[in-house]
Design an enzyme around this catalytic site. Structure first.
Site, short mmCIF file in Angstrom:
data_model
loop_
_atom_site.label_atom_id
_atom_site.label_comp_id
_atom_site.label_asym_id
_atom_site.label_seq_id
_atom_site.Cartn_x
_atom_site.Cartn_y
_atom_site.Cartn_z
N THR A 144 -72.95 18.01 -12.96
CA THR A 144 -73.09 19.46 -13.14
C THR A 144 -73.88 19.56 -14.44
O THR A 144 -73.92 18.59 -15.19
CB THR A 144 -71.70 20.12 -13.31
OG1 THR A 144 -71.05 20.20 -12.05
CG2 THR A 144 -71.75 21.51 -13.88
N ASP A 188 -66.17 25.37 -9.14
CA ASP A 188 -65.64 26.03 -10.36
C ASP A 188 -66.77 26.60 -11.23
O ASP A 188 -66.52 27.48 -12.06
CB ASP A 188 -64.88 25.01 -11.21
CG ASP A 188 -65.82 23.90 -11.68
OD1 ASP A 188 -66.23 23.08 -10.84
OD2 ASP A 188 -66.20 23.89 -12.86
#
Ligand code: GLY
Length: 319
Positions: free
Chosen positions: A180, A211
């Protein structure tokens, strides 16, 4: 009256996961991360806002095929790329984001466009509509390495639960990881902002939500800002970014807020990492995973966490 100028600070990450040591990965990732710092920090010295610097930093990281965001995103179980990104302006305390968007070069640009919108978090259909409205050209973020990784996993019947944190030929075979990207900025007016962007876990089922486009993975107030990386479900269960930031709002120093939150995450056997800044200029990072791919600019020096080892769950530099 003009606000007093402060020393800008910048911390970025390119994921967390298993060690890159001995795989030729450390220097490659270091070069990538430092290049972003070297491009973004001068913008802050020229008066760019925290939000502008976050968007620029995220775009550069999304454009680097090594990281799992934008170009180089991992493929989901059906062989498609679906990306998510969020932006939070700390002063306005305003969150915006897109979930599971395809065929765009920079998902963070969509999150930016939504900052001023009454509807600030869009799922796949809305994000595609927004892409059209903004007249952004269609873009295929697929890279050969990520395709090979997916084809290899398909042969193995998708037994691995996540794709590699960093896309490198020599790393693909054995790098279970959690990629990420994230950028946290304190600008020269003392304003904080944070952005996070991801291709997801890789090999996940259709419709799974990361998330990264939730306050669990990306959160800021005027006092602190945090971006997370790692297994999204673990980050959501800890509500990590918001948990750390709220602890600072309630009076804990950033480092202590990280220490307490990471101790809890470790006890709960989570696999994750996070980077953060507070309004005093303190820079902090933490991980329960083996390695955190983060780098920072203090205004005086550049540093990184690529070879940070030992049993401590957190580390940092005071403001
Ligand atoms: N942290 C990225 C994801 O799990 O989707």
């Amino acid at each position: 009256m003009a606000a007093q100028r402060v020393q800008p600070k910048l911390i970025i990450h390119g994921g967390a996961g298993s060690s890159l040591k001995g795989k030729g990965g450390v220097e490659i990732v270091r070069r990538s991360l430092h290049r972003v710092l070297e491009e973004v920090y001068p913008l802050l010295l020229s008066g760019a806002t925290a939000q502008e610097a976050v968007v620029k930093g995220c775009q550069l990281l999304e454009d680097d095929p090594r990281f799992n965001a934008g170009t180089g995103s991992v493929l989901q179980s059906d062989g498609q790329i679906r990306m998510s990104a969020a932006l939070m302006n700390g002063v306005a305390q305003r969150f915006s984001g897109v979930i599971n968007v395809s065929r765009v070069q920079n998902p963070i640009r969509l999150a930016l466009a939504l900052q001023e919108s009454p509807d600030r978090v869009l799922s796949d259909i809305g994000s595609t509509e927004l892409l059209r409205e903004l007249e952004l050209p269609p873009y295929n973020p697929l890279t050969d390495i990520r395709l090979q990784e997916w084809m290899h996993e398909r042969q193995e019947n998708f037994e691995k639960q996540m794709a590699g944190v960093v896309a490198e030929r020599e790393l693909v075979e054995d790098s279970a990881g959690r990629g990420t990207i994230g950028v946290v900025v304190l600008d020269d007016q003392g304003r904080l902002a944070v952005g996070t962007s991801t291709g997801g876990k890789g090999f996940e089922r259709i419709g799974r939500v990361s998330d990264s486009a939730m306050p669990a993975g990306n959160y800021a107030t005027a006092q602190a800002a945090v971006s997370c990386t790692g297994i999204g479900e673990d980050i959501i269960d800890e509500c990590l970014a918001a948990r750390i930031v709220i602890r600072v709002v309630d009076g804990l120093p950033l480092r202590e807020a990280f220490e307490r939150s990471f101790k809890e995450a470790y006890q709960n056997q989570r696999d994750l990492g996070a980077i953060g800044l507070d309004a005093t200029g303190a820079i902090t990072w933490g991980k329960t995973s083996e390695v955190l791919l983060a780098a920072y600019h203090t205004g005086n020096a550049i540093g990184d966490t690529l070879e940070w080892e030992g049993t401590d769950l957190t580390d940092g530099i005071s403001g």
